[in-house]
Motif scaffolding. Structure first.
Motif, mmCIF file in Angstrom:
data_model
loop_
_atom_site.group_PDB
_atom_site.id
_atom_site.type_symbol
_atom_site.label_atom_id
_atom_site.label_comp_id
_atom_site.label_asym_id
_atom_site.label_seq_id
_atom_site.Cartn_x
_atom_site.Cartn_y
_atom_site.Cartn_z
ATOM 1 N N PRO A 257 86.677 141.889 72.799
ATOM 2 C CA PRO A 257 87.527 140.959 73.556
ATOM 3 C C PRO A 257 86.949 139.550 73.573
ATOM 4 C CG PRO A 257 86.254 142.333 75.054
ATOM 5 C CD PRO A 257 85.994 142.860 73.676
ATOM 6 N N ASN A 258 87.810 138.563 73.759
ATOM 7 C CA ASN A 258 87.319 137.181 73.891
ATOM 8 C C ASN A 258 88.069 136.422 74.986
ATOM 9 O OD1 ASN A 258 89.762 136.642 72.601
ATOM 10 N ND2 ASN A 258 88.845 135.992 70.667
ATOM 11 N N TYR A 259 88.418 137.120 76.064
ATOM 12 C CA TYR A 259 89.123 136.492 77.181
ATOM 13 C C TYR A 259 88.216 136.262 78.386
ATOM 14 C CZ TYR A 259 89.134 141.298 78.912
ATOM 15 O OH TYR A 259 88.744 142.548 79.309
ATOM 16 N N HIS A 260 86.944 136.664 78.300
ATOM 17 C CA HIS A 260 86.059 136.566 79.453
ATOM 18 C C HIS A 260 85.705 135.109 79.778
ATOM 19 C CE1 HIS A 260 85.730 140.860 79.597
ATOM 20 N NE2 HIS A 260 85.132 140.942 78.424
ATOM 21 N N TYR A 261 85.158 134.915 80.963
ATOM 22 C CA TYR A 261 84.779 133.575 81.436
ATOM 23 C C TYR A 261 83.903 132.861 80.411
ATOM 24 C CZ TYR A 261 82.957 130.010 84.657
ATOM 25 O OH TYR A 261 82.617 128.824 85.264
ATOM 26 N N GLU A 262 82.919 133.595 79.865
ATOM 27 C CA GLU A 262 81.995 132.994 78.895
ATOM 28 C C GLU A 262 82.720 132.546 77.624
ATOM 29 O OE1 GLU A 262 79.966 135.553 81.752
ATOM 30 O OE2 GLU A 262 81.641 135.927 80.357
ATOM 31 N N ASP A 263 83.711 133.334 77.188
ATOM 32 C CA ASP A 263 84.489 132.964 76.004
ATOM 33 C C ASP A 263 85.295 131.695 76.253
ATOM 34 O OD1 ASP A 263 83.877 135.368 74.354
ATOM 35 O OD2 ASP A 263 84.970 136.408 75.941
ATOM 36 N N ALA A 280 94.463 123.166 74.803
ATOM 37 C CA ALA A 280 95.163 124.225 75.534
ATOM 38 C C ALA A 280 94.859 125.563 74.900
ATOM 39 C CB ALA A 280 96.669 123.977 75.530
ATOM 40 N N CYS A 281 94.900 126.588 75.726
ATOM 41 C CA CYS A 281 94.658 127.945 75.249
ATOM 42 C C CYS A 281 95.609 128.912 75.953
ATOM 43 C CB CYS A 281 93.207 128.341 75.530
ATOM 44 S SG CYS A 281 92.816 130.040 75.065
ATOM 45 N N ILE A 282 96.118 129.868 75.183
ATOM 46 C CA ILE A 282 96.907 130.977 75.711
ATOM 47 C C ILE A 282 96.097 132.247 75.465
ATOM 48 C CG2 ILE A 282 99.082 132.268 75.530
ATOM 49 C CD1 ILE A 282 99.602 129.454 76.424
ATOM 50 N N ILE A 283 96.072 133.141 76.433
ATOM 51 C CA ILE A 283 95.348 134.397 76.276
ATOM 52 C C ILE A 283 96.335 135.517 75.947
ATOM 53 C CG2 ILE A 283 93.757 136.056 77.297
ATOM 54 C CD1 ILE A 283 92.650 133.204 76.977
ATOM 55 N N ASP A 284 96.153 136.114 74.776
ATOM 56 C CA ASP A 284 96.920 137.292 74.366
ATOM 57 C C ASP A 284 96.211 138.510 74.957
ATOM 58 O OD1 ASP A 284 98.003 139.486 73.083
ATOM 59 O OD2 ASP A 284 97.982 138.594 71.088
ATOM 60 N N ALA A 285 96.858 139.157 75.905
ATOM 61 C CA ALA A 285 96.209 140.243 76.639
ATOM 62 C C ALA A 285 96.205 141.576 75.904
ATOM 63 C CB ALA A 285 96.883 140.416 78.006
ATOM 64 N N ASN A 286 96.916 141.661 74.791
ATOM 65 C CA ASN A 286 96.946 142.934 74.057
ATOM 66 C C ASN A 286 96.127 142.805 72.773
ATOM 67 O OD1 ASN A 286 97.649 145.637 74.192
ATOM 68 N ND2 ASN A 286 99.686 145.369 73.361
ATOM 69 N N ILE A 300 93.418 142.544 82.380
ATOM 70 C CA ILE A 300 92.957 141.400 81.600
ATOM 71 C C ILE A 300 93.586 140.102 82.102
ATOM 72 C CG2 ILE A 300 93.088 140.337 79.307
ATOM 73 C CD1 ILE A 300 92.839 143.271 78.212
ATOM 74 N N VAL A 301 94.877 140.123 82.325
ATOM 75 C CA VAL A 301 95.565 138.928 82.818
ATOM 76 C C VAL A 301 95.008 138.510 84.179
ATOM 77 C CG1 VAL A 301 97.775 138.095 83.698
ATOM 78 C CG2 VAL A 301 97.681 139.246 81.492
ATOM 79 N N LYS A 302 94.736 139.472 85.019
ATOM 80 C CA LYS A 302 94.211 139.134 86.348
ATOM 81 C C LYS A 302 92.796 138.573 86.263
ATOM 82 C CE LYS A 302 97.232 142.184 88.982
ATOM 83 N NZ LYS A 302 97.364 143.335 89.905
ATOM 84 N N GLU A 303 92.006 139.070 85.314
ATOM 85 C CA GLU A 303 90.665 138.498 85.137
ATOM 86 C C GLU A 303 90.758 137.051 84.670
ATOM 87 O OE1 GLU A 303 86.737 138.869 82.315
ATOM 88 O OE2 GLU A 303 87.651 140.746 82.980
ATOM 89 N N VAL A 304 91.693 136.788 83.769
ATOM 90 C CA VAL A 304 91.889 135.418 83.293
ATOM 91 C C VAL A 304 92.288 134.501 84.448
ATOM 92 C CG1 VAL A 304 93.340 133.942 81.837
ATOM 93 C CG2 VAL A 304 92.457 136.108 80.937
ATOM 94 N N MET A 305 93.164 134.977 85.300
ATOM 95 C CA MET A 305 93.574 134.178 86.452
ATOM 96 C C MET A 305 92.399 133.927 87.394
ATOM 97 S SD MET A 305 96.636 133.547 85.659
ATOM 98 C CE MET A 305 97.231 132.738 87.137
ATOM 99 N N HIS A 306 91.519 134.930 87.529
ATOM 100 C CA HIS A 306 90.328 134.759 88.364
ATOM 101 C C HIS A 306 89.419 133.686 87.772
ATOM 102 C CE1 HIS A 306 87.211 135.759 91.214
ATOM 103 N NE2 HIS A 306 86.356 136.054 90.232
ATOM 104 N N SER A 307 89.244 133.691 86.451
ATOM 105 C CA SER A 307 88.417 132.670 85.796
ATOM 106 C C SER A 307 88.994 131.281 86.025
ATOM 107 C CB SER A 307 88.325 132.956 84.290
ATOM 108 O OG SER A 307 87.632 134.163 84.042
ATOM 109 N N ARG A 308 90.307 131.176 86.008
ATOM 110 C CA ARG A 308 90.951 129.879 86.260
ATOM 111 C C ARG A 308 90.664 129.400 87.679
ATOM 112 N NH1 ARG A 308 96.473 129.394 86.125
ATOM 113 N NH2 ARG A 308 96.653 127.520 84.854
ATOM 114 N N ARG A 309 90.610 130.334 88.609
ATOM 115 C CA ARG A 309 90.313 129.963 89.991
ATOM 116 C C ARG A 309 88.872 129.495 90.160
ATOM 117 N NH1 ARG A 309 92.914 134.442 94.166
ATOM 118 N NH2 ARG A 309 95.011 133.521 94.301
ATOM 119 N N LEU A 310 87.978 130.098 89.386
ATOM 120 C CA LEU A 310 86.554 129.795 89.531
ATOM 121 C C LEU A 310 86.175 128.441 88.962
ATOM 122 C CD1 LEU A 310 84.892 133.220 88.617
ATOM 123 C CD2 LEU A 310 85.078 132.188 90.883
ATOM 124 N N ASN A 311 86.899 127.978 87.950
ATOM 125 C CA ASN A 311 86.479 126.792 87.215
ATOM 126 C C ASN A 311 87.688 125.892 86.961
ATOM 127 O OD1 ASN A 311 85.826 125.035 84.950
ATOM 128 N ND2 ASN A 311 83.995 126.286 84.635
#
Length: 364
Positions: A257-263, A280-286, A300-311
């Motif tokens: 995967p490459n959707y994590h905060y570090e990615d 701009a970036c779009i995350i493909d969750a599948n 996965i989508v919820k983790e991405v949303m959490h990363s957006r909240r953090l930074n």
């Protein structure tokens, strides 16, 4: 059969057939040009205005003028006009309820890339998945389905550009185009995107190389001269070309995967080193991000949303998500007979999709 279909069918049989072989090519029939198909199946003016309005709304997200989140959601492949339009109409009902926070863009993917070349390749190849290939009927089916979806739902769609020369058949209808992981390194795809007037998401290649992806964005954002459909053409560059993270596959066949905060932080840093417009970036969750475990898309989508909240910078960079979803969850073989169930990759079902979209609106 209506008059336009009759004319096209007649044209098909009156075309001068070529039986000659050129290397290993056998020329079977000459297909109508995009202009000919568009003339016989025109987009009504009211729908053209609707597309213009949607294009403006989506552009404002990618340029940072709007804080809304893009949600590109729908079947892995658009295999049946009735079930696809049923799905898109359901999305339209949701869109009305979440439109202050989200912009829902239905996936109506009419071409399906195949890793080995085997299997259902989309409605352009086979308007009826249980029958033989019929490209003329497929081009008509593609255009009719896209027009019907907009007409009934008011939502303009996304499609994947598997064949650059087919862009003209739907260029007046689509509001978003995806360039797949196997196409993003191809010169013709990059150059064709440079002539688009709608956003194009350039996916990372299956290797996962961010540099390749960003180079494709750079190419698409700049003007070019090249040969297209027998013409010498010149483009102005597409300032809305952007990245899509879809995960990677290693040389050993393992998905990473490459959707994590570090990615996302790494991508943001690499964007900063390149002269690119509208980062701009779009995350493909599948795909490789979920290891094709469709239910994982929710997490996965919820983790991405959490990363957006953090930074705040990640929030600014990540403009949306892609989710594969249909009426019924999972997938079936061609001819399985279940209405609204994918015949390619497995998808989320409608109930989970509806809940996820409401959750996304809450995050925003």
């Amino acid at each position: 059969m209506d008059y336009n279909e009759y004319c096209l069918k007649k044209q098909r049989h009156t075309n001068t057939e070529r039986s000659e072989d050129t290397m290993s090519f056998t020329f079977i029939e000459k297909l109508p040009t995009p202009d000919e198909i568009r003339a016989q199946y025109p987009l009504p003016q009211a729908l053209a205005q609707r597309k213009a309005d949607r294009d403006r709304e989506i552009r404002e997200v990618l340029t940072g003028q709007s804080a809304k989140l893009l949600v590109i959601v729908g079947p892995c492949s658009a295999d049946n006009e009735d079930s696809v339009c049923d799905y898109v109409n359901r999305l339209a009902g949701l869109n009305d309820k979440v439109s202050e926070k989200l912009i829902l863009i239905p996936r109506i993917y009419t071409n399906k890339p195949r890793t080995t070349g085997e299997g259902y390749k989309g409605i352009v190849h086979q308007p009826d998945p249980e029958k033989q290939e019929d490209f003329l009927a497929g081009l008509i089916a593609m255009r009719k389905m896209h027009i019907r979806a907009v007409e009934e739902s008011g939502l303009t769609a996304a499609d994947e550009m598997l064949y650059p020369e087919n862009w003209g058949y739907v260029s007046d209808i689509l509001s978003y185009v995806a360039i797949g992981a196997r196409s993003v390194e191809d010169q013709q795809h990059r150059l064709t995107v440079s002539g688009f007037d709608v956003p194009a998401g350039m996916k990372n290649p299956t290797s996962g190389d961010f540099s390749v992806m960003l180079n494709s964005v750079f190419a698409a954002q700049h003007p070019h001269s090249f040969i297209y459909r027998g013409w010498s053409v010149k483009t102005d560059g597409n300032d809305l070309a952007h990245t899509v993270l879809r995960g990677a596959t290693s040389k050993h066949g393992n998905n990473t995967p490459n959707y994590h905060y570090e990615d996302l932080s790494r991508l943001m840093e690499m964007y900063g080193k390149m002269d690119l417009k509208n980062p701009a970036c779009i995350i493909d969750a599948n795909h490789s991000n979920s290891n094709k475990q469709f239910a994982q898309q929710i997490r996965i989508v919820k983790e991405v949303m959490h990363s957006r909240r953090l930074n705040a910078d990640i929030h600014k960079l990540v403009k949306g998500v892609m989710v594969e979803s249909y009426i019924e969850e999972g997938c079936q073989k061609v001819g399985g007979g279940v209405y609204g169930k994918s015949i390619t990759d497995p998808c989320l079902g409608w109930a989970d999709t509806e809940k996820l979209i409401y959750d996304l609106a809450e995050y925003e």
